[in-house]
Design a protein around this motif. Structure first.
Motif, PDB file in Angstrom:
ATOM      1  N   LEU A  62      33.944  25.965  55.939  1.00 55.55           N
ATOM      2  CA  LEU A  62      34.085  26.538  57.277  1.00 55.55           C
ATOM      3  C   LEU A  62      35.552  26.578  57.699  1.00 55.55           C
TER       4      LEU A  62
ATOM      5  N   GLY B  21      30.320  21.967  53.451  1.00 58.91           N
ATOM      6  CA  GLY B  21      30.191  23.023  54.439  1.00 58.91           C
ATOM      7  C   GLY B  21      31.327  22.996  55.444  1.00 58.91           C
TER       8      GLY B  21
ATOM      9  N   ALA C 232      37.093  29.445  55.947  1.00 60.12           N
ATOM     10  CA  ALA C 232      36.628  30.712  56.510  1.00 60.12           C
ATOM     11  C   ALA C 232      37.358  31.033  57.808  1.00 60.12           C
TER      12      ALA C 232
ATOM     13  N   SER D 100      42.243  20.816  59.813  1.00 60.00           N
ATOM     14  CA  SER D 100      40.996  20.804  59.043  1.00 60.00           C
ATOM     15  C   SER D 100      41.034  19.769  57.922  1.00 60.00           C
TER      16      SER D 100
ATOM     17  N   SER E 206      28.777  28.210  54.579  1.00 57.95           N
ATOM     18  CA  SER E 206      29.037  26.962  55.300  1.00 57.95           C
ATOM     19  C   SER E 206      27.886  26.609  56.237  1.00 57.95           C
ATOM     20  N   ILE E 207      27.296  27.586  56.890  1.00 57.68           N
ATOM     21  CA  ILE E 207      26.146  27.309  57.758  1.00 57.68           C
ATOM     22  C   ILE E 207      24.960  26.834  56.929  1.00 57.68           C
TER      23      ILE E 207
ATOM     24  N   PHE F 202      31.281  32.056  55.962  1.00 57.15           N
ATOM     25  CA  PHE F 202      30.586  31.515  57.116  1.00 57.15           C
ATOM     26  C   PHE F 202      29.106  31.278  56.803  1.00 57.15           C
TER      27      PHE F 202
END
Length: 125
Positions: free
Chosen positions: A35, A31, A38, A84, A16-17, A13
């Motif tokens: 994510l 990212g 994750a 996704s 990715s942020i 996380f």
């Protein structure tokens, strides 16, 4: 084992942020992919990591008599993988199209950039 997976989920996380906060589109796409992974790992870890038997009821019984693995997190993850992947494919095409039109992948430059050629017909027609 669940604590190790929890730390891995937190790290994914965070990465990715960090990538989402970048100026470049390709880093944002990476990212988004990280994510998604994750979130899948978070759902898998939340469903408890056990080595139980599959939830199959024998023919002569009406209920499970022993502890069994929970199939719901695995089904949710399979659905999330498909969603996704399609979301990532859409973002990839959108980023590529923006790069073709504006000749840059920097979001700051995209805000002030003009399209590459105003007289040319739109691509794909």
């Amino acid at each position: 084992m669940e604590a190790l997976f929890s730390l891995l989920v937190g790290a994914l996380f965070a990465v990715s942020i960090y990538l989402f906060l970048s100026k470049h589109i390709i880093r944002m796409l990476l990212g988004a992919a990280i994510l998604g992974n994750a979130v899948n790992l978070l759902i898998f870890t939340a469903g408890r990591l056990t080595r139980e038997v599959p939830p199959i009821i024998a023919t002569d019984e009406t209920t499970l008599t022993t502890a069994a693995a929970n199939p719901l997190p695995q089904a949710l993850i399979l659905t999330a993988i498909v969603i996704s992947f399609s979301f990532f494919a859409f973002l990839l095409v959108l980023g590529y199209r923006a790069f073709q039109e504006l000749d840059t992948d920097d979001t700051d430059e995209m805000r002030v950039a003009e399209p590459a050629d105003e007289d040319a017909p739109p691509l794909g027609y």
